[in-house]
Design a protein around this motif. Structure first.
Motif, PDB file in Angstrom:
ATOM      1  N   SER A  16      37.034  29.981  36.683  1.00 26.80           N
ATOM      2  CA  SER A  16      37.185  30.537  35.333  1.00 26.80           C
ATOM      3  C   SER A  16      35.851  30.856  34.656  1.00 26.80           C
ATOM      4  CB  SER A  16      37.980  29.579  34.445  1.00 26.80           C
ATOM      5  OG  SER A  16      37.310  28.335  34.361  1.00 26.80           O
ATOM      6  N   HIS A  17      34.769  30.250  35.122  1.00 25.99           N
ATOM      7  CA  HIS A  17      33.465  30.486  34.491  1.00 25.99           C
ATOM      8  C   HIS A  17      32.369  30.458  35.544  1.00 25.99           C
ATOM      9  CE1 HIS A  17      30.371  30.411  31.357  1.00 25.99           C
ATOM     10  NE2 HIS A  17      29.760  29.532  32.119  1.00 25.99           N
TER      11      HIS A  17
ATOM     12  N   SER B 145      28.533  23.114  28.089  1.00 27.15           N
ATOM     13  CA  SER B 145      29.870  22.830  28.603  1.00 27.15           C
ATOM     14  C   SER B 145      30.240  21.393  28.288  1.00 27.15           C
ATOM     15  CB  SER B 145      29.896  23.062  30.109  1.00 27.15           C
ATOM     16  OG  SER B 145      28.981  22.206  30.752  1.00 27.15           O
TER      17      SER B 145
ATOM     18  N   ARG C 120      26.738  35.708  32.953  1.00 26.26           N
ATOM     19  CA  ARG C 120      27.940  34.909  32.717  1.00 26.26           C
ATOM     20  C   ARG C 120      29.176  35.744  33.035  1.00 26.26           C
ATOM     21  NH1 ARG C 120      25.201  33.528  28.499  1.00 26.26           N
ATOM     22  NH2 ARG C 120      26.174  35.016  27.112  1.00 26.26           N
TER      23      ARG C 120
ATOM     24  N   ASP D   8      33.438  35.110  32.471  1.00 26.62           N
ATOM     25  CA  ASP D   8      34.549  34.272  32.037  1.00 26.62           C
ATOM     26  C   ASP D   8      35.833  35.029  32.289  1.00 26.62           C
ATOM     27  OD1 ASP D   8      33.420  31.830  30.644  1.00 26.62           O
ATOM     28  OD2 ASP D   8      32.300  33.439  29.659  1.00 26.62           O
TER      29      ASP D   8
END
Length: 170
Positions: free
Chosen positions: A53-54, A81, A112, A114
């Motif tokens: 997811s990330h 995080s 990044r 997401d």
């Protein structure tokens, strides 16, 4: 004119030429080319397939969040995080490598990524890019047309395949 002055002049000329070529490539690069949508879709599909997811790849933080665990090379406060991160092990390193390889295949260098998914399908994705003098992202919004959340003037270009290119400048 001495030999060193000539060498210096040639060096300055070559450096200026390199900067001019790099600038030309940057100006003519088309970040919204329809082929880019296909490459981005493949990147997001790879992450979704591995239930990631990330992904974050910056000099102060290397991190990946997945259903099988969250990994980071820095403490949570540095990587932004939760405290559920653990140091990279072989599995975490393999997941990070899978996404890095997919990003290279897509011909981008994201800082990044997401993604959100429901029932195995990606419902939204943001791919933040490292760029000079800008804040740019690719946005995947298959459920509804994307509308920026930025408060300052932002360019949003509708690409093919539910992808959008967003650039907020500096």
């Amino acid at each position: 004119m001495s030999i060193w002055s000539r060498v210096e002049s040639v060096f300055i000329f070559l450096a200026a030429l390199w900067v001019l070529i790099a600038f030309g490539v940057w100006v003519t690069a088309d970040s919204t080319n329809p082929k880019m949508s296909q490459r981005l879709t493949a990147l997001v599909a790879t992450m979704n397939e591995h239930r990631i997811s990330h992904y974050q790849n910056q000099h102060w933080c290397t991190r990946i969040d997945s259903e099988s665990g969250n990994y980071a090379d820095q403490p949570s406060s540095t990587c932004g995080s939760d405290d559920g991160n653990k140091p990279f092990d072989a599995h975490g390193a393999r997941l990070f490598s899978v996404v890095s390889d997919a990003a290279e295949e897509a011909q981008i260098a994201p800082i990044r990524i997401d993604i959100r998914s429901e029932h195995g399908r990606v419902t939204f994705a943001t791919i933040s890019l490292s760029c000079f003098l800008c804040y740019a992202s690719y946005i995947y919004s298959p459920q509804k047309p994307y509308v920026t959340q930025e408060r300052k003037p932002t360019d949003v270009i509708n690409m093919t395949g539910d992808w959008y290119y967003e650039n907020t400048g500096i």
